[in-house]
Design an enzyme around this catalytic site. Structure first.
Site, PDB file in Angstrom:
ATOM      1  N   ASN A  74       4.876  -9.920  -6.591  1.00 52.75           N
ATOM      2  CA  ASN A  74       5.632  -9.725  -5.355  1.00 52.75           C
ATOM      3  C   ASN A  74       7.143  -9.830  -5.614  1.00 52.75           C
ATOM      4  OD1 ASN A  74       5.772  -9.298  -2.494  1.00 52.75           O
ATOM      5  ND2 ASN A  74       6.186 -11.472  -2.203  1.00 52.75           N
ATOM      6  N   CYS A  78       0.813  -1.228   0.000  1.00 48.57           N
ATOM      7  CA  CYS A  78       0.000   0.000   0.000  1.00 48.57           C
ATOM      8  C   CYS A  78       0.838   1.265   0.000  1.00 48.57           C
ATOM      9  CB  CYS A  78      -0.960  -0.010   1.182  1.00 48.57           C
ATOM     10  SG  CYS A  78      -2.318  -1.161   0.949  1.00 48.57           S
ATOM     11  N   GLY A  79       2.150   1.155  -0.228  1.00 45.64           N
ATOM     12  CA  GLY A  79       2.916   2.373  -0.482  1.00 45.64           C
ATOM     13  C   GLY A  79       3.919   2.810   0.565  1.00 45.64           C
ATOM     14  N   LYS A  80       4.345   1.909   1.469  1.00 47.54           N
ATOM     15  CA  LYS A  80       5.332   2.335   2.478  1.00 47.54           C
ATOM     16  C   LYS A  80       6.672   2.707   1.846  1.00 47.54           C
ATOM     17  CE  LYS A  80       4.948  -1.350   4.919  1.00 47.54           C
ATOM     18  NZ  LYS A  80       3.817  -1.878   4.147  1.00 47.54           N
ATOM     19  N   THR A  81       7.224   1.794   1.026  1.00 45.63           N
ATOM     20  CA  THR A  81       8.552   2.066   0.470  1.00 45.63           C
ATOM     21  C   THR A  81       8.515   3.325  -0.379  1.00 45.63           C
ATOM     22  OG1 THR A  81       9.118  -0.272   0.573  1.00 45.63           O
ATOM     23  CG2 THR A  81      10.433   1.088  -0.909  1.00 45.63           C
TER      24      THR A  81
HETATM   25  P1  GTP Z   1       5.337  -3.984   1.174  1.00 43.94           P
HETATM   26  O1  GTP Z   1       6.820  -3.844   0.987  1.00 43.94           O
HETATM   27  O2  GTP Z   1       4.744  -5.207   0.563  1.00 43.94           O
HETATM   28  O3  GTP Z   1       4.926  -3.849   2.601  1.00 43.94           O
HETATM   29  O4  GTP Z   1       4.641  -2.795   0.296  1.00 43.94           O
HETATM   30  P2  GTP Z   1       4.761  -1.229   0.550  1.00 43.94           P
HETATM   31  O5  GTP Z   1       3.770  -0.817   1.574  1.00 43.94           O
HETATM   32  O6  GTP Z   1       6.173  -0.852   0.794  1.00 43.94           O
HETATM   33  O7  GTP Z   1       4.248  -0.656  -0.852  1.00 43.94           O
HETATM   34  P3  GTP Z   1       5.080  -0.020  -2.045  1.00 43.94           P
HETATM   35  O8  GTP Z   1       5.627   1.323  -1.687  1.00 43.94           O
HETATM   36  O9  GTP Z   1       6.041  -1.015  -2.554  1.00 43.94           O
HETATM   37  O10 GTP Z   1       3.903   0.211  -3.103  1.00 43.94           O
HETATM   38  C1  GTP Z   1       3.022  -0.831  -3.463  1.00 43.94           C
HETATM   39  C2  GTP Z   1       2.256  -0.469  -4.692  1.00 43.94           C
HETATM   40  O11 GTP Z   1       1.498   0.736  -4.494  1.00 43.94           O
HETATM   41  C3  GTP Z   1       3.141  -0.210  -5.899  1.00 43.94           C
HETATM   42  O12 GTP Z   1       2.510  -0.737  -7.025  1.00 43.94           O
HETATM   43  C4  GTP Z   1       3.195   1.296  -5.967  1.00 43.94           C
HETATM   44  O13 GTP Z   1       3.463   1.762  -7.256  1.00 43.94           O
HETATM   45  C5  GTP Z   1       1.808   1.697  -5.479  1.00 43.94           C
HETATM   46  N1  GTP Z   1       1.811   3.052  -4.855  1.00 43.94           N
HETATM   47  C6  GTP Z   1       2.630   3.500  -3.883  1.00 43.94           C
HETATM   48  N2  GTP Z   1       2.376   4.796  -3.585  1.00 43.94           N
HETATM   49  C7  GTP Z   1       1.351   5.172  -4.379  1.00 43.94           C
HETATM   50  C8  GTP Z   1       0.620   6.392  -4.545  1.00 43.94           C
HETATM   51  O14 GTP Z   1       0.860   7.400  -3.887  1.00 43.94           O
HETATM   52  N3  GTP Z   1      -0.387   6.392  -5.479  1.00 43.94           N
HETATM   53  C9  GTP Z   1      -0.672   5.286  -6.223  1.00 43.94           C
HETATM   54  N4  GTP Z   1      -1.661   5.364  -7.093  1.00 43.94           N
HETATM   55  N5  GTP Z   1      -0.009   4.123  -6.102  1.00 43.94           N
HETATM   56  C10 GTP Z   1       0.989   4.054  -5.194  1.00 43.94           C
HETATM   57  C1  SPV Z   2       5.069  -7.955   3.111  1.00 38.52           C
HETATM   58  O1  SPV Z   2       4.457  -8.897   2.604  1.00 38.52           O
HETATM   59  O2  SPV Z   2       4.532  -7.133   3.847  1.00 38.52           O
HETATM   60  C2  SPV Z   2       6.510  -7.791   2.818  1.00 38.52           C
HETATM   61  C3  SPV Z   2       7.163  -8.880   2.145  1.00 38.52           C
HETATM   62  O3  SPV Z   2       7.133  -6.795   3.159  1.00 38.52           O
HETATM   63  S1  SPV Z   2       7.709 -10.081   3.212  1.00 38.52           S
HETATM   64  O4  SPV Z   2       8.924  -9.644   3.869  1.00 38.52           O
HETATM   65  O5  SPV Z   2       7.918 -11.250   2.390  1.00 38.52           O
HETATM   66  O6  SPV Z   2       6.714 -10.320   4.235  1.00 38.52           O
HETATM   67 MN    MN Z   3       7.873  -2.063   1.118  1.00 36.35          MN
END
Ligand code: GTP
Ligand code: SPV
Ligand code: MN
Length: 590
Positions: A369, A251-254
């Site tokens: 993933n 959901c967009g943490k990274t």
């Molecule tokens: P995990 O590492 O699995 O915990 O995911 P995360 O929470 O770090 O999410 P990450 O930042 O990798 O983003 C996940 C998806 O959301 C990707 O497809 C991004 O492109 C999308 N995303 C992130 N930020 C935004 C935003 O501000 N707007 C939209 N539309 N999509 C976003």
């Molecule tokens: C998640 O699924 O929230 C991740 C990937 O960040 S893992 O470390 O595989 O759980």
């Molecule tokens: Mn992440």
């Protein structure tokens, strides 16, 4: 490497159980890791990429049925099922140990057993924890070396006498998914994992130790282990404001952690620094404030859709010293590719399953993933405070998820208790049904649903208690939603770097500036207080902001029903305060 008898005894015990051909302790030296890398290359576990363009980078594929976390195979083994709660899988510790001892018996015959000492958090920090991870996977060793602070320095910081360290036991076994277990023993400060070689199942320092076991420790010791990124927002001639944000997986943490402010902000001296992209450990300091560290030392980020527009800092980070997992391996130039990276035409590649692939193939080339494992130190926006043993002081918490209609772009909780409620109702929309055409909300309180190592109702109670302790030092609580869609199903808010505009309002609120509009669900910005300068091309006008902030009472009444259903699971264990909050929300919606 250590004289600590409790560690030596445990490693001996585990080696008698698993019967490896040899035992190798990871000392943390670059030479040893270089040797292991070469060994992994020689045995085909990783393939080095073009070293001119991507120095130190390699690509890896997991087994096809082992590409993501296995929630159904993840257990919390506390003696009493009630202490684990309705959102976790439970097994009695004795029964699980029995099962695991049978599976681990002789499992490392003919293999090397690696012993990895690690520190979660800056070495020697009062907030950090030391642990030992045993694994028979070189891939896990190479990843852990990037993601955690590994080697002798962790052992030295523990000392020879202490028995206060985390035990992580892992074997890829036969990758037999029927007999896959990711089993946590919070009372023993231990986690055992078998028959998976990927991600959060196998990289125990990540979700297992930094979240599930640590959340239990946090409850016992009065601190928080959270699924949160941490950023520092630098502003012209003012103090940097630190924010921690919990957004469910994917959901967009990274992305938020590495945000690049839009031109107007950058020109005025705004900069966002990344302290953590996934996990935060938070504890009250002697000054009464809440201080946070990143227990990790690197990123395990989602590759698909990461590109130079969405997350240039991530793209820059993964140009060296990175392991890519389950991406497309482009054989033409020995590089990597994934959906959403660019429009390049790929003619000669291997997909994440190991099959020949090109841009005309009907299936996706990278797994959704697919991940990159990269050192935090290679990130251009890594915070100078990343290694600070004291951590950083947190002024605001942000919660959020993916919601197409219900949630506004941003709102603020009335106070801490309401903030705990706002965190508890985090949810994200997932496709459901056979066709995937209908959506349902997966409730994911504080983004911790799969990561809380004890009863979630008690976890809410712990959050409430933290607020009592913090008093006026408690961070302000906000909720965001970047994912509102229009009638065509497209995202309305441009997101990514533009999220800076929402952070700006949040920071103004933290600093006591800017008024609010009171709504039934919380405080919202006055629409004109969201800076939309330069967003004309993205179609964002004041009216669009009004729309993005609108609260549809009909949808919120449905939401209340969903929350009620979710809360019912916890029965009597749910703190009274949470019930009161729900009743109050319902009243405000009348
Ligand atoms: P995990 O590492 O699995 O915990 O995911 P995360 O929470 O770090 O999410 P990450 O930042 O990798 O983003 C996940 C998806 O959301 C990707 O497809 C991004 O492109 C999308 N995303 C992130 N930020 C935004 C935003 O501000 N707007 C939209 N539309 N999509 C976003
Ligand atoms: C998640 O699924 O929230 C991740 C990937 O960040 S893992 O470390 O595989 O759980
Ligand atoms: Mn992440």
């Amino acid at each position: 490497m250590t004289k600590n008898q409790s560690i030596l005894n445990w490693v001996e015990e585990m080696s008698i159980l698993t019967k490896p051909a040899d035992v190798v302790w990871i000392d943390g030296s670059d030479e040893q890791i270089a040797d292991l890398r070469q060994k992994a290359v020689d045995s085909g576990i990783i393939k080095p990429l073009c070293q001119d363009k991507l120095p130190g980078c390699a690509v890896h594929r997991t087994a096809v049925h082992d590409a993501a976390r296995s929630e159904q195979k993840t257990f919390i083994c506390s003696p009493n099922e009630k202490d684990v709660g309705p959102t976790n899988n439970w097994c009695a510790p004795d029964e699980m140990y029995d099962t695991l001892h049978k599976l681990f018996d002789g499992v490392m015959r003919g293999r090397t057993m690696y012993v990895i000492p690690f520190s979660m958090g800056p070495v020697g920090s009062k907030l950090s924890k030391v642990g030992i991870k045993i694994t028979d996977s070189i891939f896990v060793v190479l990843n852990t070396f990037i993601l955690a602070r590994c080697g002798k320095l962790a052992l030295d910081s523990l000392g020879d006498e202490s028995n206060d360290w985390v035990r992580g036991m892992h074997s890829t076994g036969q990758l037999d998914d029927e007999n896959r277990y990711i089993a946590h023993f919070p009372l023993d400060n231990a986690v055992w994992s078998i028959n998976s070689g990927s991600g959060g199942n196998a990289l125990l320092t990540k979700k297992c130790i930094a979240l599930r076991n640590a959340s239990y420790q946090g409850k016992s010791e009065g601190w928080l282990a959270e699924h949160m990124l941490i950023i520092g927002v630098e502003r012209p001639e003012k103090d940097t404001v630190y924010i921690a944000a919990a957004l469910p997986s994917h959901c967009g943490k990274t992305n938020l952690a590495m945000l690049v402010p839009p031109e107007g902000y950058a020109k005025n001296g705004y900069k966002v620094w990344c302290v953590s992209d996934d996990v935060a450990w938070l504890k009250q300091g002697t000054d009464g404030k809440l201080w946070a560290i990143n227990p990790e030392n690197g990123f395990f980020g989602v590759a698909p859709d990461t590109n130079n527009k969405t997350n240039p800092n991530a793209i820059s980070t993964v140009q060296k010293n990175t392991i890519f997992t389950n991406v497309v391996h482009n054989l033409d130039d020995n590089s990597v590719w994934w959906e959403g990276l660019n429009d390049d035409k790929i003619t000669n590649a291997v997909d994440w399953k190991g099959n020949p692939w090109n841009s005309d193939s009907s299936e996706k080339g990278a797994h959704t993933n697919a991940r990159f494992t990269a050192p935090a130190s290679d990130c251009p926006c890594i915070s100078p405070e990343h290694d600070n043993a004291e951590g950083v002081p947190i002024s605001a918490f942000i919660f959020g998820g993916k919601r197409a209609k219900t949630l506004p772009l941003v709102y603020q909780a009335f106070d801490w208790k309401h903030g705990v409620f706002v965190g508890s109702i985090v949810g994200t929309e997932v496709a459901s049904g056979l066709t995937g055409s209908s959506v349902s909300v997966r409730r994911d309180p504080m983004a911790m649903l799969p990561f809380c190592g004890y009863n979630m109702a008690d976890y809410f109670g712990h959050w409430l208690k933290m607020g009592d302790r913090l008093g006026r030092n408690a961070p302000k609580v906000f909720n965001v939603n970047w994912f509102r869609t229009n009638d065509e199903g497209n995202f309305v808010w441009p997101g990514y770097g533009e999220n800076m505009r929402v952070l700006d309002w949040i920071i103004e609120r933290v600093c006591g500036n800017k008024g609010v509009v009171e709504t039934p669900i919380g405080y919202e910005p006055k629409p004109e207080d969201i800076n939309i300068d330069g967003l004309e091309d993205a179609g964002i006008t004041l009216d669009v902001i009004k729309e993005l902030l609108s609260v549809d009472k009909v949808l919120w009444k449905e939401e209340v029903n969903g929350i009620k259903q979710f809360y019912t699971k916890f029965g009597d264990r749910l703190p009274e305060e949470m019930k009161t909050q729900l009743v109050d929300l319902e009243k405000r919606l009348l």
